[in-house]
Write a protein that holds these residues in place. Structure first.
Motif, PDB file in Angstrom:
ATOM      1  N   ASN A  93       0.816  -1.223   0.000  1.00  0.00           N
ATOM      2  CA  ASN A  93       0.000   0.000   0.000  1.00  0.00           C
ATOM      3  C   ASN A  93       0.848   1.271   0.000  1.00  0.00           C
ATOM      4  N   VAL A  94       2.005   1.194  -0.664  1.00  0.00           N
ATOM      5  CA  VAL A  94       2.844   2.379  -0.838  1.00  0.00           C
ATOM      6  C   VAL A  94       2.321   3.150  -2.054  1.00  0.00           C
ATOM      7  N   PRO A  95       1.935   4.409  -1.900  1.00  0.00           N
ATOM      8  CA  PRO A  95       1.446   5.172  -3.048  1.00  0.00           C
ATOM      9  C   PRO A  95       2.522   5.279  -4.133  1.00  0.00           C
ATOM     10  N   ILE A  96       2.161   4.942  -5.363  1.00  0.00           N
ATOM     11  CA  ILE A  96       3.141   4.959  -6.441  1.00  0.00           C
ATOM     12  C   ILE A  96       2.560   5.657  -7.676  1.00  0.00           C
ATOM     13  N   ALA A  97       3.370   6.539  -8.237  1.00  0.00           N
ATOM     14  CA  ALA A  97       2.993   7.270  -9.445  1.00  0.00           C
ATOM     15  C   ALA A  97       4.011   6.991 -10.545  1.00  0.00           C
ATOM     16  N   LEU A  98       3.523   6.874 -11.760  1.00  0.00           N
ATOM     17  CA  LEU A  98       4.381   6.769 -12.925  1.00  0.00           C
ATOM     18  C   LEU A  98       4.350   8.114 -13.637  1.00  0.00           C
ATOM     19  N   CYS A  99       5.515   8.727 -13.825  1.00  0.00           N
ATOM     20  CA  CYS A  99       5.609  10.028 -14.501  1.00  0.00           C
ATOM     21  C   CYS A  99       6.572   9.871 -15.671  1.00  0.00           C
ATOM     22  N   THR A 100       6.030   9.783 -16.868  1.00  0.00           N
ATOM     23  CA  THR A 100       6.840   9.498 -18.046  1.00  0.00           C
ATOM     24  C   THR A 100       6.758  10.619 -19.068  1.00  0.00           C
ATOM     25  N   SER A 101       7.876  10.889 -19.729  1.00  0.00           N
ATOM     26  CA  SER A 101       7.889  11.892 -20.786  1.00  0.00           C
ATOM     27  C   SER A 101       7.176  11.415 -22.043  1.00  0.00           C
ATOM     28  N   SER A 102       6.897  10.122 -22.131  1.00  0.00           N
ATOM     29  CA  SER A 102       6.169   9.597 -23.285  1.00  0.00           C
ATOM     30  C   SER A 102       4.766  10.203 -23.361  1.00  0.00           C
ATOM     31  N   THR A 103       4.301  10.436 -24.571  1.00  0.00           N
ATOM     32  CA  THR A 103       2.924  10.890 -24.743  1.00  0.00           C
ATOM     33  C   THR A 103       1.967   9.758 -24.374  1.00  0.00           C
ATOM     34  N   LYS A 104       0.707  10.117 -24.170  1.00  0.00           N
ATOM     35  CA  LYS A 104      -0.286   9.094 -23.835  1.00  0.00           C
ATOM     36  C   LYS A 104      -0.380   8.041 -24.927  1.00  0.00           C
ATOM     37  N   PHE A 105      -0.319   8.474 -26.190  1.00  0.00           N
ATOM     38  CA  PHE A 105      -0.394   7.537 -27.312  1.00  0.00           C
ATOM     39  C   PHE A 105       0.755   6.537 -27.269  1.00  0.00           C
ATOM     40  N   LYS A 106       1.969   7.034 -27.050  1.00  0.00           N
ATOM     41  CA  LYS A 106       3.119   6.128 -27.001  1.00  0.00           C
ATOM     42  C   LYS A 106       3.084   5.258 -25.743  1.00  0.00           C
ATOM     43  N   PHE A 107       2.636   5.843 -24.631  1.00  0.00           N
ATOM     44  CA  PHE A 107       2.519   5.059 -23.401  1.00  0.00           C
ATOM     45  C   PHE A 107       1.612   3.853 -23.619  1.00  0.00           C
ATOM     46  N   GLU A 108       0.482   4.078 -24.250  1.00  0.00           N
ATOM     47  CA  GLU A 108      -0.461   2.983 -24.472  1.00  0.00           C
ATOM     48  C   GLU A 108       0.113   1.944 -25.432  1.00  0.00           C
ATOM     49  N   GLY A 109       0.869   2.403 -26.434  1.00  0.00           N
ATOM     50  CA  GLY A 109       1.492   1.468 -27.358  1.00  0.00           C
ATOM     51  C   GLY A 109       2.533   0.590 -26.703  1.00  0.00           C
ATOM     52  N   LYS A 110       3.264   1.160 -25.765  1.00  0.00           N
ATOM     53  CA  LYS A 110       4.332   0.420 -25.090  1.00  0.00           C
ATOM     54  C   LYS A 110       3.807  -0.513 -24.005  1.00  0.00           C
ATOM     55  N   THR A 111       2.703  -0.172 -23.382  1.00  0.00           N
ATOM     56  CA  THR A 111       2.268  -0.881 -22.175  1.00  0.00           C
ATOM     57  C   THR A 111       0.984  -1.683 -22.349  1.00  0.00           C
ATOM     58  N   GLY A 112       0.371  -1.631 -23.531  1.00  0.00           N
ATOM     59  CA  GLY A 112      -0.898  -2.316 -23.723  1.00  0.00           C
ATOM     60  C   GLY A 112      -0.847  -3.794 -23.406  1.00  0.00           C
ATOM     61  N   HIS A 113       0.299  -4.413 -23.626  1.00  0.00           N
ATOM     62  CA  HIS A 113       0.443  -5.848 -23.345  1.00  0.00           C
ATOM     63  C   HIS A 113       1.085  -6.101 -21.977  1.00  0.00           C
ATOM     64  N   LEU A 114       1.281  -5.038 -21.200  1.00  0.00           N
ATOM     65  CA  LEU A 114       1.953  -5.161 -19.902  1.00  0.00           C
ATOM     66  C   LEU A 114       1.073  -4.628 -18.761  1.00  0.00           C
ATOM     67  N   LYS A 115      -0.230  -4.728 -18.937  1.00  0.00           N
ATOM     68  CA  LYS A 115      -1.169  -4.164 -17.965  1.00  0.00           C
ATOM     69  C   LYS A 115      -1.040  -4.801 -16.582  1.00  0.00           C
ATOM     70  N   LYS A 116      -0.541  -6.017 -16.516  1.00  0.00           N
ATOM     71  CA  LYS A 116      -0.401  -6.685 -15.222  1.00  0.00           C
ATOM     72  C   LYS A 116       0.485  -5.891 -14.273  1.00  0.00           C
ATOM     73  N   GLY A 117       1.346  -5.068 -14.820  1.00  0.00           N
ATOM     74  CA  GLY A 117       2.194  -4.220 -13.992  1.00  0.00           C
ATOM     75  C   GLY A 117       1.722  -2.787 -13.936  1.00  0.00           C
ATOM     76  N   PHE A 118       1.403  -2.228 -15.085  1.00  0.00           N
ATOM     77  CA  PHE A 118       1.076  -0.803 -15.127  1.00  0.00           C
ATOM     78  C   PHE A 118      -0.291  -0.483 -14.539  1.00  0.00           C
ATOM     79  N   ASN A 119      -1.176  -1.451 -14.477  1.00  0.00           N
ATOM     80  CA  ASN A 119      -2.466  -1.231 -13.826  1.00  0.00           C
ATOM     81  C   ASN A 119      -2.341  -1.070 -12.314  1.00  0.00           C
ATOM     82  N   LEU A 120      -1.170  -1.379 -11.766  1.00  0.00           N
ATOM     83  CA  LEU A 120      -0.975  -1.295 -10.311  1.00  0.00           C
ATOM     84  C   LEU A 120      -0.570   0.108  -9.863  1.00  0.00           C
ATOM     85  N   PHE A 121      -0.221   0.981 -10.792  1.00  0.00           N
ATOM     86  CA  PHE A 121       0.125   2.352 -10.407  1.00  0.00           C
ATOM     87  C   PHE A 121      -1.130   3.106  -9.976  1.00  0.00           C
TER      88      PHE A 121
END
Length: 223
Positions: A93-121
């Protein structure tokens, strides 16, 4: 995210070198690459155009690399220790934020298949967030300040910057983290060490360098 949690920095290099090769230029080496990490995309692209004197406009270069990137993004994967750390912090229960310089479009392209991790932020801020003033991407601290503000809003807390850990892999990101007032955990790319210089001087007593996220001493930070 890029180069810290997932191996997209290597994919960026591959794509850039493919475009450079079209014009008899390159390859992109770490003396230049280290200056690009963590920068907003248009700033990194302009540095490449200027350094290699490519006969392309920024828009033409972006079009070429985007087409190649879209092919490669679905192949990217978590770097060692990244998914385990995200899961661990979430479980505690440690608050965690992801702050990336990638645009939302690129973020979704890179992480769409990795939701098991990125959905935890708890919070995700992308580089094109309208709340970040134009020209205030990394190495400015604005994206990290926004991430902390959103965490405090979500959890009704008053976490201060000096209570935070910021994880970064590149020099612009480290500069942003320092400016934000947090303790920096710097995990450079293995090939970057020869051009980093004096890492202790860069951190100035408010951070540490790790060769991998697997080496993070959680107990040191009470995690």
């Amino acid at each position: 995210m890029d180069g810290l949690l997932i191996n997209t920095e290597d994919l960026y290099t591959l794509v850039t070198n493919e475009v450079l090769a079209e014009y008899g230029k390159g390859p992109l080496l770490w003396d230049v690459k280290i200056q690009l990490q963590g920068l907003p995309g248009h700033q990194a692209a302009q540095k490449i155009l200027d350094h290699f004197q490519l006969p392309l406009t920024l828009e033409e270069f972006d079009e070429k690399v985007l087409a190649l990137q879209n092919i490669k993004w679905p192949t990217c994967s978590f770097l060692p220790g990244a998914l385990d750390l995200i899961r661990y912090l979430h479980s505690k229960n440690v608050p965690i934020a992801l702050c990336t310089s990638s645009t939302k479009f690129k973020f979704e392209g890179k992480t769409g298949h990795l939701k098991k991790g990125f959905n935890l932020f708890d919070i995700i801020i992308t580089g094109d967030d309208s709340r970040i003033p134009h020209g205030r991407g990394k190495p400015f601290p604005d994206i990290w300040q926004l991430g902390l503000k959103e965490l405090n809003s979500k959890f009704s807390t008053n976490i201060q910057p000096e209570e935070c850990l910021i994880f970064e892999d590149g020099l612009p990101g480290v500069a942003a983290a320092k400016s934000a007032g947090a303790y920096v955990v710097w995990v450079p790319h293995p090939d970057a060490y020869e051009v980093l210089g004096d890492t202790k001087a860069v951190l100035d007593g408010n951070g540490e360098v790790l060769s991998s996220l697997t080496h993070l001493d959680k107990a040191k930070f009470g995690l």
